[in-house]
Scaffold this motif. Structure first.
Motif, PDB file in Angstrom:
ATOM      1  N   ASN A   1       1.844  10.409  -3.945  1.00 47.83           N
ATOM      2  CA  ASN A   1       2.280  11.636  -3.272  1.00 47.83           C
ATOM      3  C   ASN A   1       3.416  12.309  -4.036  1.00 47.83           C
ATOM      4  O   ASN A   1       3.428  13.538  -4.191  1.00 47.83           O
TER       5      ASN A   1
ATOM      6  N   THR B   1      -6.037   1.275  -2.217  1.00 45.49           N
ATOM      7  CA  THR B   1      -5.110   2.361  -1.865  1.00 45.49           C
ATOM      8  C   THR B   1      -5.250   3.540  -2.814  1.00 45.49           C
ATOM      9  O   THR B   1      -5.301   4.697  -2.390  1.00 45.49           O
TER      10      THR B   1
ATOM     11  N   TYR C   1       2.023   2.381  -3.521  1.00 44.76           N
ATOM     12  CA  TYR C   1       1.036   3.152  -4.286  1.00 44.76           C
ATOM     13  C   TYR C   1       0.874   4.557  -3.705  1.00 44.76           C
ATOM     14  O   TYR C   1       0.896   5.548  -4.436  1.00 44.76           O
ATOM     15  N   ARG C   2       0.726   4.651  -2.398  1.00 48.65           N
ATOM     16  CA  ARG C   2       0.513   5.942  -1.728  1.00 48.65           C
ATOM     17  C   ARG C   2       1.711   6.876  -1.943  1.00 48.65           C
ATOM     18  O   ARG C   2       1.551   8.037  -2.320  1.00 48.65           O
ATOM     19  N   ASN C   3       2.920   6.367  -1.711  1.00 43.86           N
ATOM     20  CA  ASN C   3       4.116   7.195  -1.859  1.00 43.86           C
ATOM     21  C   ASN C   3       4.353   7.598  -3.309  1.00 43.86           C
ATOM     22  O   ASN C   3       4.812   8.713  -3.580  1.00 43.86           O
TER      23      ASN C   3
ATOM     24  N   ASP D   1      -8.632   5.294  -2.217  1.00 47.94           N
ATOM     25  CA  ASP D   1      -8.559   6.093  -0.985  1.00 47.94           C
ATOM     26  C   ASP D   1      -7.772   7.378  -1.216  1.00 47.94           C
ATOM     27  O   ASP D   1      -8.171   8.451  -0.765  1.00 47.94           O
ATOM     28  N   TRP D   2      -6.656   7.264  -1.923  1.00 47.07           N
ATOM     29  CA  TRP D   2      -5.830   8.451  -2.197  1.00 47.07           C
ATOM     30  C   TRP D   2      -6.606   9.464  -3.044  1.00 47.07           C
ATOM     31  O   TRP D   2      -6.597  10.664  -2.736  1.00 47.07           O
TER      32      TRP D   2
ATOM     33  N   ALA E   1       0.838  -1.202   0.000  1.00 47.14           N
ATOM     34  CA  ALA E   1       0.000   0.000   0.000  1.00 47.14           C
ATOM     35  C   ALA E   1       0.875   1.254   0.000  1.00 47.14           C
ATOM     36  O   ALA E   1       0.582   2.231  -0.706  1.00 47.14           O
ATOM     37  N   ASP E   2       1.974   1.238   0.761  1.00 47.92           N
ATOM     38  CA  ASP E   2       2.905   2.372   0.779  1.00 47.92           C
ATOM     39  C   ASP E   2       3.470   2.659  -0.604  1.00 47.92           C
ATOM     40  O   ASP E   2       3.667   3.830  -0.967  1.00 47.92           O
TER      41      ASP E   2
END
Length: 175
Positions: free
Chosen positions: A106, A140, A101-103, A143-144, A98-99
């Protein structure tokens, strides 16, 4: 439940990520960032030797983190390199995936990218079960997008084969 607005921002395509015309593509890299097999090797070959030279200056990348380089010979202006977990069946695997995709998202926002393509991170040589990997990716990213509703972003899940594309499409319909 994924809103219709978020669904309209996500696209699932089958094809070669190196040929996509978008602001950035994500490389499922290894920790060295110096190229490898699968999508990583394909991106390095398509981008040219300048990519390897720039990656050498980044001094690697930890699992779940993301770093950015120029796209060089690709249509994409940037490549975001992220290192997915090697699947071991632990809860940490899911958090690290998940990190990724999120990172990556970002970093894309930080560099003002408005379209990004992801491969199925960790679902190849790193052994992450496809069903679980695509669920984490869709959840993910959705949500982002929902928490950054004021930012215009198009996300493409670029799938190497029909089986992977079907897994993403199924997850999109279930949400």
């Amino acid at each position: 439940m994924i809103s219709e607005k978020v669904k309209s921002q996500i696209q699932v395509v089958q094809g070669d990520i190196t040929k996509l015309d978008c602001d950035g593509i994500v490389n499922a890299a290894n920790r060295s960032l110096l190229g490898g097999g699968g999508v990583d090797g394909a991106i390095h070959r398509a981008a040219g030797p300048e990519l390897l030279a720039e990656c050498r200056t980044l001094h690697g990348c930890r699992t779940g983190e993301a770093k950015i380089t120029k796209g060089y010979r690709l249509k994409a202006k940037y490549i975001i390199h992220t290192v997915g977990p090697i699947y071991s069946g632990t809860a940490e695997d899911a958090a690290q995936l998940a990190d990724c995709y999120r990172n990556s998202l970002n970093l894309a926002k930080e560099y003002e990218l408005h379209s990004i393509a992801f491969p199925a991170i960790s679902a190849g040589a790193y052994g992450y079960p496809l069903d679980a990997a695509t669920q984490i990716a869709v959840d993910t990213v959705a949500d982002w997008l929902q928490s950054h509703a004021d930012y215009d972003m198009k996300v493409i899940f670029c799938c190497f084969d029909a089986r992977t594309a079907q897994a993403y499409q199924t997850k999109m319909k279930m949400e």
